[in-house]
Scaffold this active site. Sequence first.
Site, PDB file in Angstrom:
ATOM      1  CG  ASN A   1      34.209   8.590  60.800  1.00  0.00           C
ATOM      2  OD1 ASN A   1      33.825   8.210  59.703  1.00  0.00           O
ATOM      3  ND2 ASN A   1      35.439   8.361  61.244  1.00  0.00           N
TER       4      ASN A   1
ATOM      5  CG  ASP B   1      41.971  14.415  63.532  1.00  0.00           C
ATOM      6  OD1 ASP B   1      42.845  13.921  62.792  1.00  0.00           O
ATOM      7  OD2 ASP B   1      41.115  15.220  63.126  1.00  0.00           O
TER       8      ASP B   1
ATOM      9  CG  PHE C   1      39.079  12.610  49.824  1.00  0.00           C
ATOM     10  CD1 PHE C   1      39.905  11.889  48.984  1.00  0.00           C
ATOM     11  CD2 PHE C   1      37.743  12.796  49.464  1.00  0.00           C
ATOM     12  CE1 PHE C   1      39.422  11.363  47.801  1.00  0.00           C
ATOM     13  CE2 PHE C   1      37.245  12.272  48.281  1.00  0.00           C
ATOM     14  CZ  PHE C   1      38.081  11.550  47.443  1.00  0.00           C
TER      15      PHE C   1
END
Length: 407
Positions: free
Chosen positions: A207, A278, A327
């Site tokens: 990411n 995830d 966060f």
Amino acid sequence: MEGKKILLGVTGGIAAFKSISVASLLTKLGANVRVAMTESAMKLVSPKNFHEVTKNPVTHDLWKETDLHPHIDLANFAELVLIAPATANFIAKMAHGIADDLLSTTMLALKSNTPVLIAPAMNTRMLEHPATRKNLEILKSRGVKIIEPDSGLLACGDIGRGRLPEPQDLVEFVQNFLRKKTLEGKQILITAGGTRERLDSVRFLGNPSSGKMGFALAEESAARGADVVLLTAPTFLSEPRNEKIKTIRVESALEMHDAAIRIFPNVDAVIMTAAVADFRPSKVFEGKIKKSKDNPDEKIKIELVRNPDILLELGTRKTPNQVLIGFAAEMNDLETYARDKIQRKNLDFIVANDVSKSDAGFAVDTNIATIFFRDDSKIDLPLMEKSELAGKILDQLQKIFEGGNSI
Ligand code: PMT
């Protein structure tokens, strides 16, 4: 910095010219800067430059007839001393108490509680010579703060360690040093960057997290006196050069999970800025996945399995004295998702950023965040540098430390 009386000692390194900018920046920040130079420094830069930017007289002569005790005057003046650049010779003189010119004599005359910061700058071989290393150790043991030199092209043409850091960096070091140490004695774990989940030996799922938010929090926490473990997934940022920050590099969510679980019992707070995947591929292919030569419509299937939710697990292990800050990277319904995460992950508060905005979230220097608390209150923060946001988050952490933990 306003009104702070700073003695800037300039010794005869080729980088002495950078000290003019240091004097200028400190003065612009409101400090009252006086400069003392060695004879060698005078051969490289003119006292006039320093006089011009500080508006104060510049001293170098221990024997000037009009000045009775210039070394005592300077020592009495100094609330902080910065020696930049500090040559090997001057470091040796400081380490062994040699006082044979105005600046070295002033160093002996300083009040015992006057902080001294030195920025060594020299050729790498001189820096690494056992004599210099020993002298720096002696100074460290007396409480002198050493500003680590940069690496790069040196004035002599060699490449290596020994460059005087840029003036802005030196001034930031001084600013951080003078900052109130409100987090002194606290151990903080900060995660940063985006995890990489391997597909084969050369490819991964990742990411866009750059680590900037986490690194800014680490720097700010250390500046406030905390001892920081910076647990970071891959990033292009260079390791913070701060003795209060211990950097641990990991790659995948599983590696970050194992390290976080191991470190957690020893810390007072955790701030999870890392963008943790995830899911990960259920199987990592050995070598490189090859495409078929004759089937342009070829499809391959990659099965993904769940990664552990690190923060969720820390939330179940948290003791009443530990603070857990998460966060939330959201693209819609910021408040709903953020509040759900506070409860589910047992957080003290959560910093939610809308990562669909171009100047917030991933890989940019700025962020726009809302801090949500357990009691339904929130603080909306406007667009700001990540370094400034780090300060706002730590202000809230500080309040929890001062008031005792609520959960
Ligand atoms: O690194 P930068 O380029 O500066 O970008 C900063 C950032 C956008 C990455 C940062 O501001 C941010 O939003 N970080 C959280 C990213 C995220 O994974 O959010 P989330 O809403 O999916 O997860 C919620 C919280 O659970 C986060 O604290 C996350 O670290 C944690 N988490 C998530 C998944 C997982 N498996 N384990 C976790 O611990």
